[in-house]
Design a protein around this motif. Structure first.
Motif, short mmCIF file in Angstrom:
data_model
loop_
_atom_site.label_atom_id
_atom_site.label_comp_id
_atom_site.label_asym_id
_atom_site.label_seq_id
_atom_site.Cartn_x
_atom_site.Cartn_y
_atom_site.Cartn_z
N ARG A 1 -45.20 65.74 -20.78
CA ARG A 1 -45.78 66.99 -21.27
C ARG A 1 -44.66 68.00 -21.42
O ARG A 1 -44.22 68.62 -20.45
CB ARG A 1 -46.85 67.48 -20.29
CG ARG A 1 -47.57 68.76 -20.72
CD ARG A 1 -48.92 68.89 -20.03
NE ARG A 1 -48.81 68.84 -18.60
CZ ARG A 1 -49.08 69.88 -17.79
NH1 ARG A 1 -49.45 71.03 -18.29
NH2 ARG A 1 -48.98 69.74 -16.48
N THR B 1 -44.98 61.99 -13.65
CA THR B 1 -45.74 61.82 -14.89
C THR B 1 -46.64 63.02 -15.20
O THR B 1 -46.94 63.29 -16.36
CB THR B 1 -46.61 60.56 -14.84
OG1 THR B 1 -47.46 60.63 -13.69
CG2 THR B 1 -45.74 59.31 -14.75
N GLU B 2 -47.06 63.75 -14.17
CA GLU B 2 -47.97 64.89 -14.38
C GLU B 2 -47.22 66.22 -14.50
O GLU B 2 -47.84 67.27 -14.67
CB GLU B 2 -48.98 64.97 -13.24
CG GLU B 2 -49.84 63.74 -13.06
CD GLU B 2 -50.63 63.41 -14.32
OE1 GLU B 2 -51.16 64.35 -14.95
OE2 GLU B 2 -50.71 62.22 -14.68
#
Length: 306
Positions: A218, A191-192
């Protein structure tokens, strides 16, 4: 009896959304287009369009007729192409449309096998995304098209869809990534991360998987080229979801990880016209394509290890 010329006019009205725009394409006056549609409605006994100040919209009978018009136009175009080949004496010609990754991984070995068995075959290849490839087949400019979809099969009026393979989407990470040693991962473990995303339909797997996992990726790059995307992964720019046949297994700097269930899948198939005459070269190419699919290891790590 439904007039074929009026069907063509209705098809243009449907595509353009107004009598005036259809008239410009057909080199007619808007009044003449309106009269032809009215005559079609009288012969049918039902309205085929709903008229308003914002343009026209098809009724249900109109939609049925437009689907028929697509099939008729495709049949006539294909018949003309076949007649042209008869006149040229080029019945061994095989026109193929394909999207890029299938053109790199599936089509070359299939064409090698096909031409080895039938040396008289003269293939021509056009690169095209599924919607454009479908139009090429429908209009008789291609005999067969390799196409893909995510989820349910889209509607391809006048065309037949033959499934070829369901390929898993794989996580591609730099080999030095902290998680690269894993065999599989949930997408929530990333997720990061910075993501390299596919453009258009190719972006659906990441969008759908991340939405199901409850995060927004992202995105640092969007690309239509899977090899370019993997070059960026190799450079440490981000991570990516890549379909099986597009994986750059020759790049030693990349690690390929399976995504935990539910895994996104890309469905690859072949589009052909629903013809009344035999298409032996298309049938032969389908056989060769199935052989090419069978030769691809399901796990890319087996291929890269070899």
């Amino acid at each position: 009896m439904i007039d074929v010329h009026r069907l063509r006019i209705l098809r243009e009205v449907s595509e353009r959304g107004s009598f005036a725009k259809a008239a410009a394409v057909l080199m007619m006056t808007p009044s003449a287009v309106s009269q032809q549609i009215a005559a079609l409605e009288r012969s049918l006994g039902r309205p085929v369009v709903e008229r308003s100040t914002r343009g026209v919209r098809l009724t249900e009978p109109g939609r049925v007729l437009v689907e028929a018009a697509e099939s008729v136009a495709a049949e006539l175009a294909a018949a003309q192409a076949r007649i042209d080949r008869l006149a040229e004496g080029s019945l061994g010609r095989l026109d193929v449309a394909t999207f890029t990754s299938a053109g790199q991984a599936l089509l070359p070995p299939a064409l090698i096998a096909l031409t080895a068995r039938q040396p008289e075959v003269e293939p021509t290849v056009t690169e095209a995304e599924p919607a454009d490839a479908a139009a090429l087949v429908r209009d008789g400019r291609a005999d067969v098209a390799l196409a893909y979809h995510f989820g349910t099969v889209p509607a391809f009026p006048g065309l037949a869809w033959t499934p070829l393979m369901d390929e898993q989407m794989w996580l591609v990470l730099p080999r030095g990534h902290r998680l690269a040693h894993r065999r599989s991962l949930p997408i929530t473990a990333l997720t990061e991360e910075r993501w390299i995303e596919g453009c258009g339909a190719a972006g659906e797997p990441l969008a759908r998987s991340s939405a199901m996992a409850g995060f927004t990726p992202r995105v640092v790059c969007t690309s239509t080229d899977y090899l370019f995307s993997q070059s960026l992964v190799d450079a440490g720019i981000g991570v990516a979801l890549i379909p099986r046949i597009a994986l750059a297994t020759h790049k030693p700097g990349l690690a390929f990880l399976a995504l935990d269930q539910p895994r996104p899948v890309r469905h690859i198939g072949v589009l052909t016209a629903e013809r009344r005459w035999p298409q032996p070269l298309v049938t032969a190419l389908l056989t060769a394509l199935r052989e090419a699919v069978a030769a691809i290891p399901a796990d890319p790590r087996d291929e890269s290890a070899g």
